[in-house]
Design a protein around this motif. Sequence first.
Motif, PDB file in Angstrom:
ATOM      1  N   ILE A 257      35.067  30.367  28.411  1.00 35.88           N
ATOM      2  CA  ILE A 257      35.606  29.148  27.781  1.00 35.88           C
ATOM      3  C   ILE A 257      35.894  29.402  26.303  1.00 35.88           C
ATOM      4  O   ILE A 257      36.938  28.995  25.763  1.00 35.88           O
ATOM      5  CB  ILE A 257      34.621  27.973  27.957  1.00 35.88           C
ATOM      6  CG1 ILE A 257      34.561  27.561  29.436  1.00 35.88           C
ATOM      7  CG2 ILE A 257      35.029  26.786  27.086  1.00 35.88           C
ATOM      8  CD1 ILE A 257      33.503  26.524  29.736  1.00 35.88           C
ATOM      9  N   ILE A 260      39.054  31.545  25.979  1.00 36.85           N
ATOM     10  CA  ILE A 260      40.252  30.738  26.270  1.00 36.85           C
ATOM     11  C   ILE A 260      40.619  29.882  25.065  1.00 36.85           C
ATOM     12  O   ILE A 260      41.793  29.783  24.672  1.00 36.85           O
ATOM     13  CB  ILE A 260      40.015  29.864  27.521  1.00 36.85           C
ATOM     14  CG1 ILE A 260      39.972  30.740  28.783  1.00 36.85           C
ATOM     15  CG2 ILE A 260      41.110  28.805  27.669  1.00 36.85           C
ATOM     16  CD1 ILE A 260      39.562  30.000  30.035  1.00 36.85           C
ATOM     17  N   THR A 264      44.164  30.250  23.004  1.00 31.78           N
ATOM     18  CA  THR A 264      45.054  29.071  22.948  1.00 31.78           C
ATOM     19  C   THR A 264      45.339  28.676  21.501  1.00 31.78           C
ATOM     20  O   THR A 264      46.464  28.314  21.126  1.00 31.78           O
ATOM     21  CB  THR A 264      44.413  27.890  23.704  1.00 31.78           C
ATOM     22  OG1 THR A 264      44.148  28.299  25.040  1.00 31.78           O
ATOM     23  CG2 THR A 264      45.329  26.689  23.725  1.00 31.78           C
ATOM     24  N   VAL A 393      45.298  33.780  29.250  1.00 32.63           N
ATOM     25  CA  VAL A 393      44.579  32.510  29.387  1.00 32.63           C
ATOM     26  C   VAL A 393      44.499  32.108  30.855  1.00 32.63           C
ATOM     27  O   VAL A 393      43.460  31.655  31.351  1.00 32.63           O
ATOM     28  CB  VAL A 393      45.259  31.407  28.548  1.00 32.63           C
ATOM     29  CG1 VAL A 393      44.671  30.038  28.909  1.00 32.63           C
ATOM     30  CG2 VAL A 393      45.080  31.675  27.066  1.00 32.63           C
ATOM     31  N   GLU A 397      41.239  31.505  33.035  1.00 20.99           N
ATOM     32  CA  GLU A 397      40.987  30.238  33.744  1.00 20.99           C
ATOM     33  C   GLU A 397      40.582  30.518  35.194  1.00 20.99           C
ATOM     34  O   GLU A 397      39.684  29.870  35.753  1.00 20.99           O
ATOM     35  CB  GLU A 397      42.227  29.351  33.705  1.00 20.99           C
ATOM     36  CG  GLU A 397      42.542  28.732  32.354  1.00 20.99           C
ATOM     37  CD  GLU A 397      41.606  27.591  32.015  1.00 20.99           C
ATOM     38  OE1 GLU A 397      40.740  27.242  32.854  1.00 20.99           O
ATOM     39  OE2 GLU A 397      41.711  27.049  30.904  1.00 20.99           O
ATOM     40  N   GLN A 398      41.253  31.485  35.819  1.00 24.65           N
ATOM     41  CA  GLN A 398      40.935  31.840  37.192  1.00 24.65           C
ATOM     42  C   GLN A 398      39.524  32.422  37.284  1.00 24.65           C
ATOM     43  O   GLN A 398      38.758  32.096  38.203  1.00 24.65           O
ATOM     44  CB  GLN A 398      41.966  32.847  37.727  1.00 24.65           C
ATOM     45  CG  GLN A 398      41.756  33.234  39.184  1.00 24.65           C
ATOM     46  CD  GLN A 398      41.872  32.047  40.125  1.00 24.65           C
ATOM     47  OE1 GLN A 398      42.656  31.125  39.877  1.00 24.65           O
ATOM     48  NE2 GLN A 398      41.080  32.054  41.183  1.00 24.65           N
ATOM     49  N   LYS A 400      37.114  31.748  35.276  1.00 23.89           N
ATOM     50  CA  LYS A 400      36.181  30.630  35.046  1.00 23.89           C
ATOM     51  C   LYS A 400      35.958  29.837  36.338  1.00 23.89           C
ATOM     52  O   LYS A 400      34.828  29.454  36.671  1.00 23.89           O
ATOM     53  CB  LYS A 400      36.715  29.716  33.943  1.00 23.89           C
ATOM     54  CG  LYS A 400      35.759  28.550  33.592  1.00 23.89           C
ATOM     55  CD  LYS A 400      36.169  27.862  32.330  1.00 23.89           C
ATOM     56  CE  LYS A 400      37.262  26.843  32.556  1.00 23.89           C
ATOM     57  NZ  LYS A 400      36.834  25.677  33.334  1.00 23.89           N
ATOM     58  N   LYS A 401      37.061  29.608  37.066  1.00 16.56           N
ATOM     59  CA  LYS A 401      36.949  28.869  38.331  1.00 16.56           C
ATOM     60  C   LYS A 401      36.059  29.626  39.324  1.00 16.56           C
ATOM     61  O   LYS A 401      35.238  29.024  40.024  1.00 16.56           O
ATOM     62  CB  LYS A 401      38.331  28.640  38.930  1.00 16.56           C
ATOM     63  CG  LYS A 401      39.153  27.598  38.198  1.00 16.56           C
ATOM     64  CD  LYS A 401      40.505  27.416  38.870  1.00 16.56           C
ATOM     65  CE  LYS A 401      41.346  26.369  38.132  1.00 16.56           C
ATOM     66  NZ  LYS A 401      42.678  26.192  38.765  1.00 16.56           N
TER      67      LYS A 401
END
Length: 706
Positions: A257, A260, A264, A393, A397-398, A400-401
């Motif tokens: 997180i 990311i 960003t 990013v 995110e993937q 993190k999921k």
Amino acid sequence: MEIKSFSILEIFMIFLFLDTANTNENGDIIQSTNYYCDTWIKADTTFDGLKQIICEPEDRVKIQIDHPDDKKGYNIIEKIKFVDTSGQDKFPCEEIGLSSGLNAIIGGKSSGKSLLLHLIASEMGNKTDIKNYEQVIKNTSIEIYYKDDPTRKRTKDDARIIEFLPQLHIENLVRNQEYKNTTYRSLNEFIENLIKQDERIKAIFEESNNIITEAISNIESAITEWGKLDTQLNTAKEERTKLGDKKAIENEIDRIIGEINELTKNAGWTPEEKTLYDKLIADNQTQEVKKKALEQTNEEYSRLENYIINQINNDICSAIRFTSENEAVNGVFTGFKDLLNKSLAEIITSSSAQIKEKIQKNIELIDAITANITANTDALKPLMEKNAIQTEVVKLEQLKKEEEKRLTTIAEKDQQIKQFRESIANLNFVTNSKAIENSYYNLSDLLNAAIADKWSIETTKLDIRAKTVFNNTVFVNSISDIINMKSYLSNQFGADIFNTNEYEYRKENHCEKIAKLVQFAIKEDERFLNFKQGKTTKEFLLAILKNCFAIEYDIKKGSDSIHTMSEGKKGIVILQLYLSLSQADCPILIDQPEDNLDNRTVYQDLNDYIKQCKRKRQIIMVSHNANLVVNTDAENIIVANQAGENGSENRKYRFEYVNGSLENTFTNSKETAILYKQGIREHVCEILEGGVDAFKKREDKYHIKN
């Protein structure tokens, strides 16, 4: 002995005071011409029989309308008969009549007294030691007839009940009183079976047994359920281990997180730039497709042009062939062929020019498309760096999921493990064990109340008490059978539970100890596993939760407990108990109940019980004791004799029997067979008292004064 009805005449100065009013063959009473007052006398129809009522007036004379003996016909053996097919004249094939009251069998040693009892009991399905008489009774049987149908012989198939107390049965019950001993348990069962004949007490037992059985079933079900839950718990824990460290995964998610957020922030990617980037990428992809299609088309055009120029011309020229012997004709054909070749060359040249034109147009289109792609690429260059950041990013995110999914799976698995542990904690091991304990204490309280109501001390002269006991030895043995005993139980489970290898039951902390032992068996960490080979935790739990409770009975006579009495006194108490408590009204066979008892005890403690018992049920009893035969006023005395024993002779058979009442008296000096020389009274005096001379000598020596 017959029972007849009499009417009493109170006529002054006339000696006649009893006038018979006999019954006819249909059982109807023939009315006397005198006053009829419903008097029943139990005696032989002789003067000696009439005199005998003076000795037992309360039992032998009744003034009432109904017959004094109201026993049920199907519970009275009216007669028995030997059937001897041996050809050796062992037994007479004659009927022996029986009274509905007390039938006493007397005789010398080995005269066939007990044999007669065993034959009756065996014929009606009772377990006996009949094998001891196998040689004697070979090819011999006995027929039994009941009062309700005296013409039909009965066997065990008729399900007529007879109770049989063989010789030394009571003595065997009272020996070895240790609870662990089978004999002692038999005494307990003996008492319990007696009191359970009462419907109220039987219902108390049934209700208590239902509760205890349900609790035991619940314990077994809980142990089975624990086995399933324990397996599921261990599987879930193994699966949870494979999912990884929850804290490490949470830390990884936090790191992703943060990365990311940082990317960003640096990318500065606006929505407009994203739209333009996507549009330029899409346009380039479309232009590339068009360019590739045009290039492929030009390649095909070039292949077609080559075919037309090289292949078609040669093919057509080679295909046109004509030969004639006429030169004029050949000339015409040659002219035609020349003209054709000229025309074909013009067509090929024209077609080639057209193809080249199309190829050129496509080249121009390709150049234009290339220019557009180049322009788009130039426009994309400032956006490509930002797009690379965005791509990273997306990848993060993937990631993190995926980590969050692992965390969710861990949470679900942890919840599952928690539920398994809660389910195990909720299993009612100790609750059901406590229910069993409480049921036994409640049962003993209810039994004592019911026994006191049914059989008062004043009536039975016996104080019967039930109490709840716990078998410490059985409990320890059941655990010792499962675990290795290289060390004391106190070392393995704690001195607060065991004292070396002994267990001491105390109601106030028993369930607490059981709970601790259960935890030794089922706890996840450092679970007790010191079992013998092949033994399991399930078997250990069954041993811990084994029902070791029981109801133990104590009988007191005066201040003496049956557990501290001499064997002789125990025997008399048990027999008294049996005669007092038994609710059965079927015939009872008793073989020598006076064994190991002195005459005073028999007379003071047993006679009244026998007399009370014979009023409600038929008794067939072997005895050597005058008190039990004479002072109980036996209605029918059967005298047995075996030929050759003590120099005695029979008329014909090896075993012979005569029977009658005590008032049956005579002597016959001409008779040689011992049983027929004298009456029943004389036989009783001779066998039980040693004869008239012996009796009188004792009487003289006693100097008894009235």
